[in-house]
Motif scaffolding. Structure first.
Motif, PDB file in Angstrom:
ATOM      1  N   GLU A   1       0.804  -1.238  -0.047  1.00  0.00           N
ATOM      2  CA  GLU A   1      -0.087  -0.099   0.085  1.00  0.00           C
ATOM      3  C   GLU A   1       0.752   1.328   0.041  1.00  0.00           C
ATOM      4  N   ALA A   2       1.818   1.413  -1.091  1.00  0.00           N
ATOM      5  CA  ALA A   2       2.432   2.519  -1.171  1.00  0.00           C
ATOM      6  C   ALA A   2       1.717   3.699  -1.130  1.00  0.00           C
ATOM      7  N   PRO A   3       2.422   4.975  -0.516  1.00  0.00           N
ATOM      8  CA  PRO A   3       1.365   6.125  -0.232  1.00  0.00           C
ATOM      9  C   PRO A   3       1.400   6.899  -1.558  1.00  0.00           C
ATOM     10  N   ALA A   4       0.276   7.886  -1.652  1.00  0.00           N
ATOM     11  CA  ALA A   4       0.417   8.597  -2.613  1.00  0.00           C
ATOM     12  C   ALA A   4       1.477   9.479  -2.913  1.00  0.00           C
ATOM     13  N   ARG A   5       1.696  10.071  -4.088  1.00  0.00           N
ATOM     14  CA  ARG A   5       3.102  10.590  -4.248  1.00  0.00           C
ATOM     15  C   ARG A   5       3.073  11.605  -5.699  1.00  0.00           C
ATOM     16  N   GLU A   6       3.895  12.507  -5.583  1.00  0.00           N
ATOM     17  CA  GLU A   6       4.483  12.999  -6.928  1.00  0.00           C
ATOM     18  C   GLU A   6       5.626  13.158  -6.825  1.00  0.00           C
ATOM     19  N   THR A   7       6.416  12.801  -8.008  1.00  0.00           N
ATOM     20  CA  THR A   7       7.946  13.281  -8.126  1.00  0.00           C
ATOM     21  C   THR A   7       8.224  14.449  -9.217  1.00  0.00           C
ATOM     22  N   VAL A   8       8.907  15.419  -8.959  1.00  0.00           N
ATOM     23  CA  VAL A   8       9.092  16.656  -9.871  1.00  0.00           C
ATOM     24  C   VAL A   8      10.620  16.764  -9.828  1.00  0.00           C
ATOM     25  N   GLU A   9      11.067  17.171 -11.036  1.00  0.00           N
ATOM     26  CA  GLU A   9      12.405  17.671 -11.394  1.00  0.00           C
ATOM     27  C   GLU A   9      12.370  19.168 -11.173  1.00  0.00           C
ATOM     28  N   VAL A  10      13.493  19.436 -10.278  1.00  0.00           N
ATOM     29  CA  VAL A  10      13.758  20.847  -9.926  1.00  0.00           C
ATOM     30  C   VAL A  10      15.219  21.130 -10.110  1.00  0.00           C
ATOM     31  N   SER A  11      15.341  22.753 -10.466  1.00  0.00           N
ATOM     32  CA  SER A  11      16.709  23.139 -10.959  1.00  0.00           C
ATOM     33  C   SER A  11      17.873  22.814  -9.830  1.00  0.00           C
ATOM     34  N   LYS A  12      17.596  22.919  -8.598  1.00  0.00           N
ATOM     35  CA  LYS A  12      18.505  22.930  -7.616  1.00  0.00           C
ATOM     36  C   LYS A  12      17.652  22.598  -6.177  1.00  0.00           C
ATOM     37  N   LEU A  13      18.429  21.897  -5.376  1.00  0.00           N
ATOM     38  CA  LEU A  13      18.144  21.491  -3.827  1.00  0.00           C
ATOM     39  C   LEU A  13      19.237  22.078  -2.896  1.00  0.00           C
ATOM     40  N   PRO A  14      18.775  21.906  -1.752  1.00  0.00           N
ATOM     41  CA  PRO A  14      19.569  22.443  -0.642  1.00  0.00           C
ATOM     42  C   PRO A  14      21.001  21.678  -0.830  1.00  0.00           C
ATOM     43  N   MET A  15      21.865  22.289  -0.452  1.00  0.00           N
ATOM     44  CA  MET A  15      23.519  21.699  -0.513  1.00  0.00           C
ATOM     45  C   MET A  15      23.660  21.124  -1.663  1.00  0.00           C
ATOM     46  N   ASP A  16      22.771  21.245  -2.782  1.00  0.00           N
ATOM     47  CA  ASP A  16      23.148  21.088  -4.115  1.00  0.00           C
ATOM     48  C   ASP A  16      22.946  19.438  -4.198  1.00  0.00           C
ATOM     49  N   VAL A  17      22.051  18.701  -3.425  1.00  0.00           N
ATOM     50  CA  VAL A  17      21.781  17.362  -3.306  1.00  0.00           C
ATOM     51  C   VAL A  17      21.081  16.909  -4.614  1.00  0.00           C
ATOM     52  N   PRO A  18      21.111  15.617  -4.855  1.00  0.00           N
ATOM     53  CA  PRO A  18      20.271  15.230  -6.054  1.00  0.00           C
ATOM     54  C   PRO A  18      18.867  14.820  -5.642  1.00  0.00           C
ATOM     55  N   VAL A  19      18.458  14.776  -4.589  1.00  0.00           N
ATOM     56  CA  VAL A  19      17.182  14.222  -4.120  1.00  0.00           C
ATOM     57  C   VAL A  19      16.764  14.662  -2.789  1.00  0.00           C
ATOM     58  N   GLU A  20      15.345  14.857  -2.619  1.00  0.00           N
ATOM     59  CA  GLU A  20      14.869  15.627  -1.400  1.00  0.00           C
ATOM     60  C   GLU A  20      13.446  14.922  -1.251  1.00  0.00           C
ATOM     61  N   ILE A  21      13.218  14.456  -0.148  1.00  0.00           N
ATOM     62  CA  ILE A  21      11.741  13.841   0.115  1.00  0.00           C
ATOM     63  C   ILE A  21      11.301  14.444   1.354  1.00  0.00           C
ATOM     64  N   SER A  22       9.833  14.617   1.207  1.00  0.00           N
ATOM     65  CA  SER A  22       9.019  15.241   2.499  1.00  0.00           C
ATOM     66  C   SER A  22       7.893  14.126   2.412  1.00  0.00           C
ATOM     67  N   CYS A  23       7.241  14.043   3.519  1.00  0.00           N
ATOM     68  CA  CYS A  23       6.186  13.080   3.606  1.00  0.00           C
ATOM     69  C   CYS A  23       4.988  13.669   4.949  1.00  0.00           C
TER      70      CYS A  23
END
Length: 125
Positions: free
Chosen positions: A99-121
């Protein structure tokens, strides 16, 4: 009543926000990046390692607040490159096996500390 969730097993906020907020039976987890809370180092050698560290940070917050990963109902994934989508999904699927959660995945131009991925929930009891 609102309760701030702060734990040593997830990275300390790098700005004016809380690691997580518990309101009634709902937990809001701030975006987590692949920062190892023990060493303070980024885990970004590859997207799989980065995603695993992010999800370990989320798991630590969720469990400290008295929830389980099965209580997560919504995730937001931010990627520097959607080319990493498949690899992120592979790691993500090991944390949400039923039962995976609802989700969206989006591409962004930049994240904090220039990391490749960030996830909130959001988790609900």
């Amino acid at each position: 009543m609102k309760k701030v969730i702060t734990i040593p097993n997830a990275p300390a906020p790098i700005g004016p926000y809380s690691q997580a907020i518990l309101k009634n039976d709902t937990l809001y987890v701030s975006g987590q990046i692949p920062l190892d809370p023990k060493s303070g180092e980024l885990r970004i050698d590859n997207i799989q390692q980065a995603t695993k560290q992010v999800l370990e940070n989320i798991k630590a917050l969720v469990e400290t607040a008295g929830f389980e990963m099965t209580d997560v109902v919504k995730c937001s994934i931010f990627l520097k490159s959607l080319d990493d989508f498949s690899e992120v999904n592979d790691v993500y699927a090991t944390y949400f096996t039923t039962e995976a959660p609802a989700r969206e995945t989006v591409e962004v131009s930049k994240l904090p500390m220039d990391v490749p991925v960030e996830i909130s929930c959001i988790a609900i009891r």
